[in-house]
Structure formats: structure tokens, C-alpha cells
Design a protein around this motif. Structure first.
Motif, PDB file in Angstrom:
ATOM      1  N   UNK A  35       6.880   7.980  -4.158  1.00 27.29           N
ATOM      2  CA  UNK A  35       6.044   6.892  -3.639  1.00 27.29           C
ATOM      3  C   UNK A  35       5.398   6.128  -4.786  1.00 27.29           C
ATOM      4  N   UNK A  36       4.831   6.853  -5.733  1.00 27.96           N
ATOM      5  CA  UNK A  36       4.216   6.219  -6.903  1.00 27.96           C
ATOM      6  C   UNK A  36       5.269   5.539  -7.777  1.00 27.96           C
ATOM      7  N   UNK A  37       6.423   6.154  -7.898  1.00 27.81           N
ATOM      8  CA  UNK A  37       7.478   5.566  -8.725  1.00 27.81           C
ATOM      9  C   UNK A  37       7.959   4.238  -8.151  1.00 27.81           C
ATOM     10  N   UNK A  38       8.200   4.213  -6.858  1.00 24.94           N
ATOM     11  CA  UNK A  38       8.676   2.982  -6.226  1.00 24.94           C
ATOM     12  C   UNK A  38       7.611   1.891  -6.240  1.00 24.94           C
ATOM     13  N   UNK A  39       6.355   2.269  -6.081  1.00 23.36           N
ATOM     14  CA  UNK A  39       5.274   1.288  -6.118  1.00 23.36           C
ATOM     15  C   UNK A  39       5.177   0.666  -7.511  1.00 23.36           C
TER      16      UNK A  39
ATOM     17  N   UNK B  40       9.703  -6.555 -13.720  1.00 22.53           N
ATOM     18  CA  UNK B  40      10.506  -7.761 -13.485  1.00 22.53           C
ATOM     19  C   UNK B  40      11.788  -7.393 -12.756  1.00 22.53           C
ATOM     20  N   UNK B  41      12.288  -6.183 -12.973  1.00 21.52           N
ATOM     21  CA  UNK B  41      13.541  -5.757 -12.331  1.00 21.52           C
ATOM     22  C   UNK B  41      13.337  -5.561 -10.836  1.00 21.52           C
ATOM     23  N   UNK B  42      12.164  -5.049 -10.459  1.00 20.66           N
ATOM     24  CA  UNK B  42      11.843  -4.946  -9.042  1.00 20.66           C
ATOM     25  C   UNK B  42      11.724  -6.314  -8.394  1.00 20.66           C
ATOM     26  N   UNK B  43      11.106  -7.266  -9.113  1.00 18.76           N
ATOM     27  CA  UNK B  43      11.005  -8.625  -8.604  1.00 18.76           C
ATOM     28  C   UNK B  43      12.382  -9.241  -8.378  1.00 18.76           C
ATOM     29  N   UNK B  44      13.342  -8.887  -9.237  1.00 25.40           N
ATOM     30  CA  UNK B  44      14.678  -9.475  -9.143  1.00 25.40           C
ATOM     31  C   UNK B  44      15.544  -8.820  -8.075  1.00 25.40           C
TER      32      UNK B  44
ATOM     33  N   UNK C 295      18.321  -5.645  -3.029  1.00 24.16           N
ATOM     34  CA  UNK C 295      17.322  -6.404  -2.284  1.00 24.16           C
ATOM     35  C   UNK C 295      17.349  -7.862  -2.725  1.00 24.16           C
ATOM     36  N   UNK C 296      16.915  -8.735  -1.845  1.00 20.50           N
ATOM     37  CA  UNK C 296      16.747 -10.126  -2.230  1.00 20.50           C
ATOM     38  C   UNK C 296      15.604 -10.230  -3.231  1.00 20.50           C
ATOM     39  N   UNK C 297      15.713 -11.121  -4.206  1.00 17.40           N
ATOM     40  CA  UNK C 297      14.608 -11.278  -5.157  1.00 17.40           C
ATOM     41  C   UNK C 297      13.355 -11.797  -4.473  1.00 17.40           C
ATOM     42  N   UNK C 298      12.213 -11.416  -5.001  1.00 18.66           N
ATOM     43  CA  UNK C 298      10.933 -11.896  -4.489  1.00 18.66           C
ATOM     44  C   UNK C 298      10.657 -13.245  -5.141  1.00 18.66           C
ATOM     45  N   UNK C 299      10.737 -14.306  -4.345  1.00 21.14           N
ATOM     46  CA  UNK C 299      10.619 -15.647  -4.907  1.00 21.14           C
ATOM     47  C   UNK C 299       9.205 -15.949  -5.372  1.00 21.14           C
ATOM     48  N   UNK C 300       8.217 -15.382  -4.703  1.00 19.35           N
ATOM     49  CA  UNK C 300       6.835 -15.641  -5.089  1.00 19.35           C
ATOM     50  C   UNK C 300       5.973 -14.477  -4.657  1.00 19.35           C
ATOM     51  N   UNK C 301       5.022 -14.147  -5.492  1.00 17.85           N
ATOM     52  CA  UNK C 301       4.081 -13.077  -5.155  1.00 17.85           C
ATOM     53  C   UNK C 301       3.161 -13.504  -4.028  1.00 17.85           C
ATOM     54  N   UNK C 302       2.832 -14.805  -3.975  1.00 18.55           N
ATOM     55  CA  UNK C 302       1.963 -15.349  -2.936  1.00 18.55           C
ATOM     56  C   UNK C 302       2.775 -16.291  -2.051  1.00 18.55           C
TER      57      UNK C 302
END
Length: 715
Positions: free
Chosen positions: A468-472, A478-482, A599-606
Motif C-alpha cells: 500500500x505504501x509502495x504503490x502510494x 514521474x513514472x506513475x504519472x505517465x 494505465x492512462x497517463x494522469x494529464x493533470x494533478x488538478x
């Protein structure tokens, strides 16, 4: 009676701080009296976010990340042209040689010998697999100049690169890992999906580099030219490294694998020994001064590989090449001048030339390709025949000659396991393996303090207590964002595994790397290829026609196995091959091989912006979390309509609870967490102000007013 006023609150006509683009003040030429009950709403908003589109990614703040990695080669011949003009005494190899070296006495440490009745691997069989010859001593090999792995091509297992160094105190050589770091930066801003991939690719490939806090748009080879003498070989990149090579007479059990300076050298270990070495360093700190890692002792019980030159000068007791004067062909002389003389240190490049980052619009994901280096088809085969598809990226399918399969060993599980390894397709010859894609994230977010003196040797998951902590934490890289999942490239428990002949199996790779995929689409390409059968048709009159050979059906049949080693009677079966006891079938490939984000990239944090103004009741200039925020509008980023502006209409209407006199307007745009977004300079908010209907106070007495409107009053 209704009165509506429109105000263009435009940042270009307002005042703001030099670096503040999300808030500004517009002064009005005349004062506005806004009575109680005035409605205020946004007619239109135009948020200027240059470059933003539905296919863009917004990086809200500068991202710095450090990659931890090591280099490796594979147990393959590592071929090179012969560096002399005359024919080699070894007539099975007239124009090329392997340059991977390990003595037979040392090579046997890859095996478990005498594993039980009917399951024995003898020294002769070990050396046979290595040399395609019987029991040979190192001295015999030197005289005959036998190439290592020329018969079967090796197992293809990964061999991580490590160092031999001198202990500062004792001067004794010891074995140490060679762990590298690379820091990259993603500046805050808005990027096209391909543009962001290119930014990362350029930094990893050395086309730009990070100097302090600034990305320098200059390739690292040009950087080298400014600080050092450059010999013209493009090699100074983060994912290519120079390793020293030994002369062909080198004996790693009797000599130290130093470079020509005599202070350090480069060797290669199998995956099991590398894992043991790095784990020891991680928990202890260093191998210097440790008996188990002193080179002279270490090489007695661990297989140690080195690279060797492509020429022989006889200095190591081996037969010298006929014309050693042309050894300055210089395949390995990459080092610059030092001092007053030319220091000729033999160097070989290892790493990868195939790394790329891209976005696959068909599969809708980012692709990380080519952490490994692929094979390219040689110009000629071992008989000197010109090959087809020269220079193209290929996978070599392998199949050993039939007369090398000893029927008495068919029931020998260990020996047949080894045969499986040497029949493994040749898919890569070297590369890099990434231990940790997010070292800086780990240091910032870690929940587990191991106390290890060499934290950089830890994998991503070893900084945290649970998945859980690792995935968070991974989601903050940046790799998670992508769109890459932790289990794809960050979880060391999911890394591929290596076999070391019959001694070790399922040894996990210590870092993440890639490989060229082998799939069923190759089956028709290689089906019935190199068919040794021939046919001579005859006409009705009995006259023989032209001989037909090389026939092939591109179906699901197997491909031919040669019977004889060396191609003595199966000459055409060894076309395109460089090995003497294995047929090599080159298959041209389009995809180098890599991993695509699941996963699809996260285009924006907000996902949206908030708009507020001091024209509203209860406005606070410094709003904090938990405060009541009077809203004029919410602008979703999903409404992006072009690459410069986010245009939106709003239905929110605010009603003033008291009279207000306005001679200036402050507009503020915020992220959902109330932080300031990084906008461009030309945002605008058009306000619609609707004054309430007001019945004017009468100027005549009520009695007169009633008479005027026709009403009568009874007295």
C-alpha cells in the motif's frame, strides 16, 4: 426595471505581481454602486494556459528524479572483426572473433558437478559447451587461439559489470559493484504527450543533461569535446560505458583484470554472484579488505568474465597473429591522451543504443523501450558469404547440430537443461538494468529506515513497509504519472529471472531491464528454412533440369537442424550463421522490445480551477484550507478547447447581502487545494452584474397618487 452591466476583467489591462499570473486587479474609471440584492456571475472565462489541449500533460511543479542502474553484457561471443590481414590459423574463423573471455578452469564454477547417478556434468562436458571442443587447458587454448563460445554461442544469461579495485590500505585487489546514477528534471509546465517523452529520452540518451538546476540542451559528446580530447567515437552518454579489455592471452585465474594503468579494471559476474555482492555492500558498506572479495581468492570459486582484444600479440603465451602491426585498427583504443604521451588503454563500449520513450496512440500508453541492446545482422557469415538484411535489427534463433546430441544423455535432466539454455534465442548482447526508477521519491517518502550504509543499492520497494505504501509513493513519481504501474517496472519481486546453467535457477535480476520479444508471428518466417534437401526435376524425355534447392514453406513446420558441426556436409544450413555447431536463423524485427504503461497517463494533478473575487461578500485575500471561499466559477480542465485558452460558462450566481461601492476588482484563480496555478499572462474573466429592480420612492402625497391612478378614497 433591470440594469445589467458587463465588465471585462482582463489581466492584460490590470496590475499584478511580476511572477503572479493567477491574480490581478482591474481599476474602474467610475465607481459602481452595487445595492443589496445585486446578482454577480461569470458570463465567460478565458483561462490562458499556453499549450494546453486535451492531449497535453500539466506538470504543476519541477520534478527531479534520480535513476540508479548498472551495466551488463550477456554470455554471447561479443564478436569483432579480426585485426590482421592474413588468414587465421583457425580455418573455422577467418574474419571475426569473439571477445568475451573466461578460462575453462574458471568457467566450471557456473556448474554443479557430479549431481548424482545419471545426472552428472563432467569438466569435459562443461568445457565442451564453452569451447565446442574436448578437454583443453588454458595453455592449449592460447596456442590454438580457440574462441570462447564460438560453437554454441553461450547461454545468453545476463552478466552484470563490476570493478576490480586496489584496496587503499593493503594495495590488494578486491571486487566491487559499479553502480551508476542519473538525475533528470521535468520543469513545471504544459507538455504535449510526445514532447514529455522526448524530454525524458533526451536526458537519458545524453542529448541534453542536467547542470545544477538547469537542463543544458547539448549532447554529452559535445560536452566532452569542451573538457577533454575526443577521438570521434560518440560514447559519452549516461547509458554507454567504456570497459577495459584484456589481451587474448589473459588468464583470469593467474592475472589481475586491471586496465593498463594498473589501478582498476572491469569484470563481469553471473546474476547470482552479482546479487550476493551487491547485497553484501548494501548491508555492510564495502567489500574493501574483506577476505571473501579479494580478487585472487574470489576468482577461484566464482566465474569471472572479461572482454578481450580482437588481436593477439603473443604477450600472454598465445600464438601471435601473423601481422600484428595492423592491431592499431583500434577497435578498443578509446582513451584520450594523458600527460605528455598517448595512453593506449583498450576500451570496449557496453550499454544500449536503443533506448527510447514514446507514446503509443494505438494502445494509449507511454512506452519505455530498449534498455537492452539488440543484435544487428553481420555483413557476412562465417564462410564469408554476404548476408541478407545486413545491419538490420534481428533476433537469432538457434538450434544445435544433431550429432552434438549424445543419446546417452537424453535422460540426463541437468545436461538437457543446459542444452535448452544454449538453444535460447539470441535477443540482446548488452544493456542497462535500473535498480530504482525513483530514488529521490524514496528518500522523500520512505516509511522504512533499514539502516543500510549503501541506501542507493536498495530497490524502490525496500524503502517501505507494505505494498500500500509502495504503490502510494510510486504514484508520486514521474513514472506513475505517465501510467507505469509499480508492479511493471518498480517491484523487484516482479523482475525477470536468470538461470546459471545447472547450478542456479530462477535467480531474480537485481534491476529492471527489457528484452526483445519472441512471439508466434516468427514461426512462418523461420518455418522449413535452411532446408538442405535438393531436387533435380526431369522433363518427359528424361532430360535433367536445373537443380532446385533452398525450398521453403512459410507455415508452422519446424526449421531444419544441421547434422554436422562446422557445416562440413551441411554447408547451406549455416548460411547467415557465425557459430560452428549451431545454426543461426536471423529474424528481422520491427519492435526492439520494452514495456507499455498499463494505465492512462494522469494529464493533470488538478481537474479544475476555482475563480473568486473581492467583489463578493466574505472575500478573504489569504484563504486557507477550511475557510469559506466565495466562488464565482469552477472551470473544469476537461473543457479545453484549443492550445491556449480554457473557455467556460458558469451557472453560479452570487447575491450581495449589503450595498457595496466598487472602484476596483481583484480576480483570483486557484487550484482545488487553494495553491496558485502556473498560468500564462492573458487570462480574462467577463463578469455579468445585474442590479435589482427598485421601485422609486413617491414624490407626491399618497392621497394625490391614488387620485392620479384613478383610485377613490372614502372619507
Amino acid at each position: 426595471m433591470s440594469n445589467t452591466i458587463y465588465i471585462d476583467a482582463n489581466r492584460a489591462n490590470g496590475t499584478s505581481g511580476a511572477t503572479t499570473t493567477n491574480e490581478w486587479v482591474n481599476k474602474l474609471n467610475t465607481e459602481l454602486l452595487l445595492p443589496k440584492g445585486t446578482n454577480i456571475q461569470i458570463q465567460n472565462s478565458f483561462i490562458n494556459k499556453q499549450g494546453i489541449t486535451g492531449g497535453s500533460i500539466e506538470i504543476e511543479e519541477d520534478i527531479y528524479e534520480t535513476l540508479i542502474y548498472y551495466f551488463y553484457i550477456t554470455e554471447t561471443p561479443q564478436w569483432s572483426p579480426v585485426a590482421h590481414k592474413d588468414n587465421d590459423a583457425d580455418n573455422d574463423n577467418t574474419w571475426y572473433r569473439g571477445t568475451l573471455q573466461i578460462t575453462p578452469e574458471n568457467f566450471k564454477n557456473n556448474f554443479t558437478e557430479n549431481t548424482g547417478a545419471g545426472n552428472q556434468i563432467t569438466q569435459d562436458e562443461m568445457k565442451y559447451l564453452m569451447l565446442d571442443a574436448g578437454m583443453l587447458t588454458t595453455t592449449q587454448i592460447k596456442v590454438g587461439k580457440f574462441d570462447y563460445f564460438r560453437g554454441f554461442g553461450g547461454s545468453g544469461m545476463i552478466l552484470p559489470a563490476v570493478k576490480v579495485k586496489k584496496d587503499v590500505g593493503s594495495g590488494e585487489p578486491f571486487v566491487e559493484t559499479d553502480i551508476r546514477t542519473l538525475r533528470i528534471k521535468i520543469p513545471k509546465g504544459v507538455y504535449g504527450i510526445g514532447q514529455l517523452a522526448q524530454l525524458i529520452e533526451d536526458q537519458i540518451n545524453g542529448l541534453s543533461y542536467l547542470s545544477g538546476e538547469e537542463i543544458i540542451k547539448k549532447d554529452t559528446n559535445n560536452q566532452q569535446k569542451e573538457t577533454d580530447e575526443w577521438d570521434g567515437q560518440p560514447s559519452n552518454t549516461p547509458i554507454l560505458s567504456r570497459v577495459n579489455t584484456q589481451m587474448r592471452g589473459f588468464d583470469n585465474t593467474a592475472q589481475i583484470a586491471y586496465d593498463e594503468r594498473g589501478d582498476e579494471g572491469d569484470i563481469f559476474l553471473n546474476q547470482k554472484d552479482f546479487n550476493d555482492l551487491i547485497e553484501y555492500e548494501k548491508t555492510t558498506g564495502t567489500t574493501a579488505g574483506q577476505t571473501d572479495f579479494k580478487y585472487q581468492d574470489y576468482v577461484l570459486s566464482h566465474p569471472v568474465y572479461t572482454m578481450m582484444t580482437n588481436f593477439s600479440d603473443g604477450s600472454g603465451g598465445e600464438t601471435a597473429d601473423p601481422d600484428i602491426t595492423v592491431r592499431d585498427y583500434g577497435l578498443y583504443s578509446y582513451e584520450p591522451r594523458t600527460g605528455s604521451g598517448l595512453l593506449k588503454v583498450n576500451k570496449r563500449l557496453i550499454g544500449t543504443t536503443n533506448f527510447s520513450m514514446s507514446y503509443d496512440t494505438t494502445k494509449n500508453g507511454y512506452v519505455l523501450d530498449g534498455l537492452h541492446n539488440v543484435f544487428r545482422q553481420s555483413s557476412h557469415d562465417r564462410f564469408g558469404n554476404k548476408t541478407s538484411n545486413s545491419g538490420e535489427t534481428v533476433v537469432y534463433m538457434k538450434k544445435e547440430a544433431e550429432n552434438q546430441r549424445d543419446p546417452t544423455n537424453y535422460s540426463n535432466e541437468a545436461f538437457n537443461r543446459i542444452r535448452t539454455l544454449i538453444n535460447t534465442p539470441m535477443t540482446r548482447d548488452m544493456g542497462i538494468a535500473i535498480i530504482n526508477f525513483g530514488y529521490e521519491t524514496c528518500i522523500r517518502e520512505k516509511t522504512l529506515n533499514t539502516g543500510n550504509p549503501n541506501e542507493k543499492h536498495q530497490r524502490f520497494g525496500e524503502y517501505f513497509n507494505n505494498d500500500t505504501e509502495r504503490n502510494e509513493a510510486w504514484g508520486k513519481t514521474i513514472w506513475g504519472r505517465l501510467g507505469f504501474k509499480y508492479n511493471q517496472i518498480g517491484n523487484h519481486n516482479k523482475f525477470d529471472k536468470q538461470d546459471v546453467y545447472n547450478k542456479y535457477s530462477d535467480i531474480p535480476e537485481y534491476g529492471f531491464t527489457t528484452n526483445t520479444p519472441i512471439d508466434v508471428s516468427m514461426v512462418p518466417t523461420i518455418s522449413t528454412s535452411y532446408n538442405p534437401l535438393q531436387y533435380t526435376p526431369t522433363d518427359p524425355a528424361g532430360q535433367a533440369g536445373d537443380k532446385i534447392q533452398g525450398t521453403q514453406f512459410s507455415n508452422t513446420n519446424n526449421y531444419a537442424r544441421p547434422y554436422n558441426r562446422y557445416g562440413a556436409s551441411d554447408f547451406n544450413m549455416y548460411a547467415n550463421s557465425l557459430l560452428t555447431s549451431v545454426v543461426m536463423v536471423p529474424v528481422v524485427i520491427d519492435a526492439v522490445g520494452g514495456v507499455i504503461g498499463e494505465k492512462l497517463p494522469i494529464l493533470s494533478k488538478h481537474g479544475y480551477y476555482l475563480i473568486t473575487s473581492d467583489i463578493l461578500d466574505n472575500y478573504k485575500d489569504n484563504v486557507k484550507k477550511g475557510d469559506v471561499l466565495p466562488l464565482l466559477g469552477v472551470v473544469p480542465k476537461s473543457s479545453e478547447s484549443n492550445q491556449d485558452y480554457i473557455v467556460s460558462n458558469n451557472q453560479i450566481i452570487q447575491v450581495l447581502s449589503q450595498d457595496k461601492v466598487v472602484n476596483r476588482l481583484k480576480i483570483k484563480i486557484l487550484n482545488p487545494d487553494l495553491t496558485n496555478p502556473n498560468l500564462s499572462e492573458n487570462s480574462s474573466v467577463i463578469l455579468k452584474i445585474t442590479l435589482p429592480n427598485i421601485t422609486p420612492a413617491p414624490l407626491l402625497p399618497p392621497k394625490v397618487v391614488k387620485q392620479i391612478i384613478g383610485e377613490t378614497e372614502t372619507f
